[in-house]
Design an enzyme around this catalytic site. Sequence first.
Site, PDB file in Angstrom:
ATOM      1  N   LYS A   1       0.739  -1.234  -0.090  1.00 47.37           N
ATOM      2  CA  LYS A   1      -0.101   0.024  -0.126  1.00 47.37           C
ATOM      3  C   LYS A   1       0.835   1.244  -0.196  1.00 47.37           C
ATOM      4  O   LYS A   1       0.541   2.361  -0.768  1.00 47.37           O
ATOM      5  CB  LYS A   1      -0.968  -0.069   1.221  1.00 47.37           C
TER       6      LYS A   1
ATOM      7  N   ARG B   1       3.049   5.882  -3.155  1.00 48.30           N
ATOM      8  CA  ARG B   1       4.071   6.879  -3.669  1.00 48.30           C
ATOM      9  C   ARG B   1       4.299   6.792  -4.839  1.00 48.30           C
ATOM     10  O   ARG B   1       4.663   7.802  -5.686  1.00 48.30           O
ATOM     11  CB  ARG B   1       5.415   6.398  -2.911  1.00 48.30           C
TER      12      ARG B   1
ATOM     13  N   GLY C   1      -5.098   8.300   5.205  1.00 48.78           N
ATOM     14  CA  GLY C   1      -4.155   9.158   5.724  1.00 48.78           C
ATOM     15  C   GLY C   1      -2.824   9.610   4.841  1.00 48.78           C
ATOM     16  O   GLY C   1      -2.496  10.450   4.644  1.00 48.78           O
TER      17      GLY C   1
ATOM     18  N   ARG D   1      -8.795  12.815  12.020  1.00 51.36           N
ATOM     19  CA  ARG D   1      -7.144  12.525  12.268  1.00 51.36           C
ATOM     20  C   ARG D   1      -6.314  13.633  12.151  1.00 51.36           C
ATOM     21  O   ARG D   1      -6.667  14.879  11.528  1.00 51.36           O
ATOM     22  CB  ARG D   1      -6.529  11.463  11.361  1.00 51.36           C
TER      23      ARG D   1
ATOM     24  N   SER E   1       7.556   9.536  11.689  1.00 48.81           N
ATOM     25  CA  SER E   1       6.278   9.403  10.837  1.00 48.81           C
ATOM     26  C   SER E   1       6.635   9.433   9.583  1.00 48.81           C
ATOM     27  O   SER E   1       7.290  10.370   9.120  1.00 48.81           O
ATOM     28  CB  SER E   1       5.378  10.183  11.379  1.00 48.81           C
TER      29      SER E   1
ATOM     30  N   ASP F   1       1.521  -0.873  11.720  1.00 54.46           N
ATOM     31  CA  ASP F   1       0.508  -1.138  11.344  1.00 54.46           C
ATOM     32  C   ASP F   1       0.102  -2.650  11.964  1.00 54.46           C
ATOM     33  O   ASP F   1      -0.957  -2.944  11.482  1.00 54.46           O
ATOM     34  CB  ASP F   1       0.229  -1.301   9.713  1.00 54.46           C
TER      35      ASP F   1
ATOM     36  N   LYS G   1      -4.745   6.321  14.422  1.00 54.47           N
ATOM     37  CA  LYS G   1      -4.663   5.642  13.114  1.00 54.47           C
ATOM     38  C   LYS G   1      -6.270   5.604  12.425  1.00 54.47           C
ATOM     39  O   LYS G   1      -6.750   6.512  12.932  1.00 54.47           O
ATOM     40  CB  LYS G   1      -4.276   4.102  13.072  1.00 54.47           C
TER      41      LYS G   1
HETATM   42  C1  S3P Z   1       2.449   4.850   6.189  1.00 56.31           C
HETATM   43  C2  S3P Z   1       3.116   5.317   7.344  1.00 56.31           C
HETATM   44  C3  S3P Z   1       2.572   5.077   8.597  1.00 56.31           C
HETATM   45  C4  S3P Z   1       1.471   4.013   8.560  1.00 56.31           C
HETATM   46  C5  S3P Z   1       0.612   4.029   7.388  1.00 56.31           C
HETATM   47  C6  S3P Z   1       1.262   4.152   6.193  1.00 56.31           C
HETATM   48  C7  S3P Z   1       3.243   5.447   4.882  1.00 56.31           C
HETATM   49  O1  S3P Z   1       1.912   6.145   9.234  1.00 56.31           O
HETATM   50  O2  S3P Z   1       0.846   3.689   9.675  1.00 56.31           O
HETATM   51  O3  S3P Z   1      -0.299   3.008   7.112  1.00 56.31           O
HETATM   52  O4  S3P Z   1       2.818   4.812   3.811  1.00 56.31           O
HETATM   53  O5  S3P Z   1       3.942   6.269   4.879  1.00 56.31           O
HETATM   54  P1  S3P Z   1       2.828   7.021   9.960  1.00 56.31           P
HETATM   55  O6  S3P Z   1       4.185   7.421   9.130  1.00 56.31           O
HETATM   56  O7  S3P Z   1       1.949   8.259  10.263  1.00 56.31           O
HETATM   57  O8  S3P Z   1       3.255   6.337  11.314  1.00 56.31           O
END
Ligand code: S3P
Length: 436
Positions: free
Chosen positions: A22, A27, A91, A123, A166, A318, A345
């Site tokens: 995912k 990206r 998110g 969020r 993050s 996750d 989350k």
């Molecule tokens: C993700 C980063 C993580 C993860 C999310 C996917 C990403 O969040 O929990 O499911 O693709 O950059 P955080 O970077 O906010 O911890």
Amino acid sequence: MKLLSRPATRGLSGTIRPPGDKSISHRAAILGGLADGRTRIDGFLLADDTLATLQAMQSLGADIQRSDDQVEIIGQTLQAPRMDINLGNSGTGLRLLTGAICGHPDLFGQRLRLVGDESLSGRPMGRIIEPLQRMGASITSNEQRAPLLVEPKPLTGCTHALKIASAQVKSAILLAGLQAQGITRVNEPGISRDHTERMLPDFGIRVQHHSDAVELTGPQQLQHSVVHVPADLSSAAFLLAAALLVPGSDIRLQAVGMNPSRDGFLRIVKGMIADDRLQLQPTAESDGREPMADLQARYADRRTGTTIAPELVPLAIDEFPLLMAMAATASGQTVISGAAELRVKESDRLAVMCRQLQTLGVELEERPDGAVVTGGPIRGGAVDAAGDHRIAMSLAVLGQVAQAPVEIDRAEWIRTSYPQFVEHMNQLGANMAWVD
Ligand code: S3P
């Protein structure tokens, strides 16, 4: 919709290629849409979250063709769509896209409104708004939450010291940095997934890596590329956990991403089982940037609770709902700390998971930044996934080893990351069905 998970009557067996990663799919869609020329993505995740990002890039002007999980994107001059850009439940989509557009010169003088569903609208977005505003971005929010109104403007690079590890925040800043004048640097307090900085060089971007920071100098223009998306370890984890839990199981998962900034789940689980139950083998597929392996998982009769080191939390962020479910079936206690991020989350994963496990008869203590889970028998019963895909799948795995069926309400959100979950589980011999 409700998902009914009935105790498995035999061991799981067979081989599955879980869906595309995912994080990497998001990206690839964004970078492909920003790049000059035709980008090809193989193994793109066809799920609500990543399709929302793909659609967002299309609404911004990218020319997109898709045949099954192969996607071709031709970047065009960006234009502000007349409608809101809707990132649904995602998110990652919302945060990364905001970073990518807030300083994009094609969009200067225009206004874009980014929205999400009810969960996403609750969020925290201050974590990206504040650093992007420091670079000069104009972002108006609903008290630091979506909807976000973005009026793209020229940006200036600067150094950001993040308070939390993050990848979403780091990536939003780096994507903004591509358009900013000068150096954009992100210092992180711990390791977070590094897919963005791994992928950028494939699109012709020069990135400097330091021990605790990553930096790039803008502006830089992305060039088209080819991306091979590995299977998602975060999705594979559910099948793998089911195999470790159901007596007699022996399964193989193909071409799973093994990025060391994502493999915390494997490291933690290895501390709970005998070594030979979970093995990594070279995969037939490989990619220069993102490591992958085939995984073999076999029933682990002895599973013991563990104390999870807080440094491992971002590397398995996750997988905590699933780790909590596994802890509930292990002998002894599992201690989770340093995991307050789980509360922001797709749901408050600590609170929701603790409540559902208690409903299934699990003894536990919820803490502000974690939980202590004591393993024991799992009663069946009716639980609520609270619209969180990973909680729904974790409870479904638990249903395979419960004393009676587990009925999971609001489980349809599984489609945001793993639409074929039930089909794959049943293909391996599990016992799950959607009910009205
Ligand atoms: C993700 C980063 C993580 C993860 C999310 C996917 C990403 O969040 O929990 O499911 O693709 O950059 P955080 O970077 O906010 O911890």
